[in-house]
Enzyme design. Structure first.
Site, PDB file in Angstrom:
ATOM      1  N   GLY A  12     -90.140 -26.648  33.288  1.00 31.66           N
ATOM      2  CA  GLY A  12     -91.423 -25.963  33.096  1.00 31.66           C
ATOM      3  C   GLY A  12     -92.126 -25.656  34.408  1.00 31.66           C
ATOM      4  O   GLY A  12     -91.615 -25.945  35.494  1.00 31.66           O
ATOM      5  N   ARG A  39     -82.097 -26.381  24.890  1.00 32.59           N
ATOM      6  CA  ARG A  39     -81.922 -25.011  25.391  1.00 32.59           C
ATOM      7  C   ARG A  39     -81.660 -24.984  26.903  1.00 32.59           C
ATOM      8  O   ARG A  39     -80.919 -24.144  27.405  1.00 32.59           O
ATOM      9  CB  ARG A  39     -83.222 -24.243  25.074  1.00 32.59           C
ATOM     10  N   ARG A  99    -104.159 -39.477  26.171  1.00 31.66           N
ATOM     11  CA  ARG A  99    -105.188 -39.690  27.203  1.00 31.66           C
ATOM     12  C   ARG A  99    -106.377 -40.489  26.711  1.00 31.66           C
ATOM     13  O   ARG A  99    -106.951 -41.277  27.460  1.00 31.66           O
ATOM     14  CB  ARG A  99    -105.669 -38.342  27.743  1.00 31.66           C
ATOM     15  N   CYS A 129    -105.508 -30.927  34.026  1.00 32.01           N
ATOM     16  CA  CYS A 129    -105.622 -30.341  35.372  1.00 32.01           C
ATOM     17  C   CYS A 129    -107.046 -29.953  35.741  1.00 32.01           C
ATOM     18  O   CYS A 129    -107.400 -29.963  36.920  1.00 32.01           O
ATOM     19  CB  CYS A 129    -104.691 -29.149  35.513  1.00 32.01           C
ATOM     20  N   GLN A 156    -110.456 -21.177  35.881  1.00 33.02           N
ATOM     21  CA  GLN A 156    -109.113 -21.726  35.772  1.00 33.02           C
ATOM     22  C   GLN A 156    -108.019 -20.683  35.959  1.00 33.02           C
ATOM     23  O   GLN A 156    -108.083 -19.582  35.408  1.00 33.02           O
ATOM     24  CB  GLN A 156    -108.938 -22.392  34.402  1.00 33.02           C
ATOM     25  N   SER A 159    -101.707 -20.311  35.622  1.00 32.17           N
ATOM     26  CA  SER A 159    -100.567 -21.224  35.529  1.00 32.17           C
ATOM     27  C   SER A 159    -100.928 -22.498  34.774  1.00 32.17           C
ATOM     28  O   SER A 159    -100.031 -23.255  34.394  1.00 32.17           O
ATOM     29  CB  SER A 159     -99.993 -21.563  36.909  1.00 32.17           C
ATOM     30  N   GLY A 160    -102.230 -22.732  34.532  1.00 30.12           N
ATOM     31  CA  GLY A 160    -102.621 -23.834  33.654  1.00 30.12           C
ATOM     32  C   GLY A 160    -102.032 -23.660  32.272  1.00 30.12           C
ATOM     33  O   GLY A 160    -101.825 -24.632  31.543  1.00 30.12           O
ATOM     34  N   LYS A 225    -111.901 -32.088  26.824  1.00 33.63           N
ATOM     35  CA  LYS A 225    -111.090 -32.909  27.737  1.00 33.63           C
ATOM     36  C   LYS A 225    -111.852 -33.215  29.019  1.00 33.63           C
ATOM     37  O   LYS A 225    -111.833 -34.349  29.506  1.00 33.63           O
ATOM     38  CB  LYS A 225    -109.787 -32.187  28.085  1.00 33.63           C
ATOM     39  N   HIS A 254    -107.256 -24.237  40.248  1.00 35.49           N
ATOM     40  CA  HIS A 254    -108.481 -24.235  39.460  1.00 35.49           C
ATOM     41  C   HIS A 254    -109.674 -24.468  40.401  1.00 35.49           C
ATOM     42  O   HIS A 254    -109.593 -25.265  41.344  1.00 35.49           O
ATOM     43  CB  HIS A 254    -108.479 -25.364  38.430  1.00 35.49           C
TER      44      HIS A 254
HETATM   45  C1  2RA Z   1    -105.121 -24.998  31.334  1.00 39.08           C
HETATM   46  N1  2RA Z   1    -105.827 -27.277  31.608  1.00 39.08           N
HETATM   47  O1  2RA Z   1    -105.511 -24.748  32.482  1.00 39.08           O
HETATM   48  C2  2RA Z   1    -104.999 -26.389  30.869  1.00 39.08           C
HETATM   49  C3  2RA Z   1    -103.582 -26.799  30.890  1.00 39.08           C
HETATM   50  N2  2RA Z   1    -103.388 -28.176  30.674  1.00 39.08           N
HETATM   51  O2  2RA Z   1    -104.794 -24.161  30.527  1.00 39.08           O
END
Ligand code: 2RA
Length: 355
Positions: A12, A39, A99, A129, A156, A159-160, A225, A254
């Protein structure tokens, strides 16, 4: 011998950065086993300068593994992390599955390293993240000033949302490059089409006030979160946290604006001194010289970068900050690697309390 490490989710977006990080950091590992979905099994990936074949996620894949890092979807972690733990591995999990479990520590080595030692389920969680992109700086300020409230907005990177997020922005960029789109209502949306990938709106030439899934009363999962994880990491279960999470057309890193209120009066000089010396933090703050952190410079680096340090105009107990962190490094792979290294130190007997 040195502990055996498994990297689950090796193929990933975070997995790829993890293999780079494992190749760059001091090598505390014996075997490094790469695990992914059926896969991806059979693919070869480079780590520590060697090609290693990816094996499929099965119970037997954890035979002999001392520490297993997981970067897979929540439901995969929920199923497989306990299996790996039952096979004797200490799991360091980067999903949202564990978490907030009171029996799973949520660890940021610069902030609460000791929490790693109490892990009754054999699982240690890595924060989200967005939380991670600010928490090292906030932890340092909290230790000195006593945090009382946070008001946060995130900016953000795509790539998050994994490889799909990056592919979506790149595809949308190629559709709008060289055009005059972005001048009429709906023109970007029409150019991009209905498939907006993991995002609810076009992310190119745009700002999208949404990350994650819908929770109660209009909150996003990402916002919950940031609040819940910050409270747990800092050991402040009732900390008031106001947060809005926003996606911007940045590939990786971010950013967050932070209004942090403390128990007494604070000074900018005091805050700057703390931030300039805190491990894992870089102070980059000279607006007169045009110096502040931006994702374009921060991407690919390890620290939490802080700029725009100001005292709140109307509250001598509060600071305003702009913070950037690479969401795939400190925000994910690096923090996971640091946690795994803390556990590996126990195997070497550098910490006496194992368990
Ligand atoms: C995002 N924090 O940036 C989330 C991914 N874990 O989409």
């Amino acid at each position: 011998g040195k502990p055996t490490l498994a990297v689950v989710g090796a193929t990933g977006a975070v997995g790829a950065v993890m293999l780079q990080i494992l190749s760059q950091r001091a090598d505390v590992w014996g075997e490094i086993r790469l695990i992914a979905s059926r896969r991806s099994a059979g693919r070869k990936l480079a780590v520590r300068g060697e090609e290693v074949e990816v094996v499929a996620l099965t119970e037997d894949a954890f035979d002999g593994v001392d520490i297993a890092m997981f970067d897979v979807p929540d439901e995969v972690s929920a199923e497989w992390a306990p299996i790996a733990a039952a096979r004797g591995a200490v799991v360091v999990d980067n999903s949202g599955a564990f978490r907030m479990d009171p029996d799973v520590p949520l660890v940021v080595p610069e902030v609460n390293p000791h929490a790693v030692r109490s892990r009754p389920r054999g699982i240690v969680a890595n924060p989200n993240c967005t939380t991670l992109s600010m928490i090292v700086a906030l932890g340092a300020l909290h230790a000195e000033f006593g945090l009382r409230e946070l008001v946060v907005s995130s900016y953000q990177a795509v790539s998050g949302a994994g490889r799909a997020g990056v592919e979506t922005l790149r595809a949308q960029l190629s559709l709008v490059a060289g055009t005059e789109l972005g001048t009429k209502p709906g023109d970007v949306r029409r150019a991009v089409g209905d498939d907006t990938g993991p995002f609810p709106e076009p992310v190119v030439l745009n700002v999208v006030p949404w990350a994650g899934s819908l929770r109660e009363d209009g909150w996003s999962s990402e916002e919950m979160k940031v609040r819940d994880e910050s409270r747990k990491i800092l050991g402040l279960p009732k900390l008031p946290v106001a947060v809005t999470c926003v996606r911007v057309p940045v590939i990786t890193t971010h950013s967050l604006t932070v209004h942090a209120r403390f128990q007494g009066e604070v000074t900018v000089d005091g805050a700057r001194e703390i931030l300039a010396t805190a491990p894992g933090v870089v102070l980059c703050d000279d607006p007169a010289a045009g110096e502040f952190p931006t994702p374009a410079d921060v991407v690919g680096t390890d620290p939490t970068w802080v700029g725009r340090v100001r005292r709140a105009l109307d509250d001598p107990t509060a600071l305003e900050l702009f913070v950037c962190g690479d969401n795939l490094r400190k925000g994910a792979a690096l923090n996971t690697a640091q946690i795994a290294e803390l556990v590996a130190a126990e195997f070497r007997g550098e910490v006496s309390t194992r368990g």
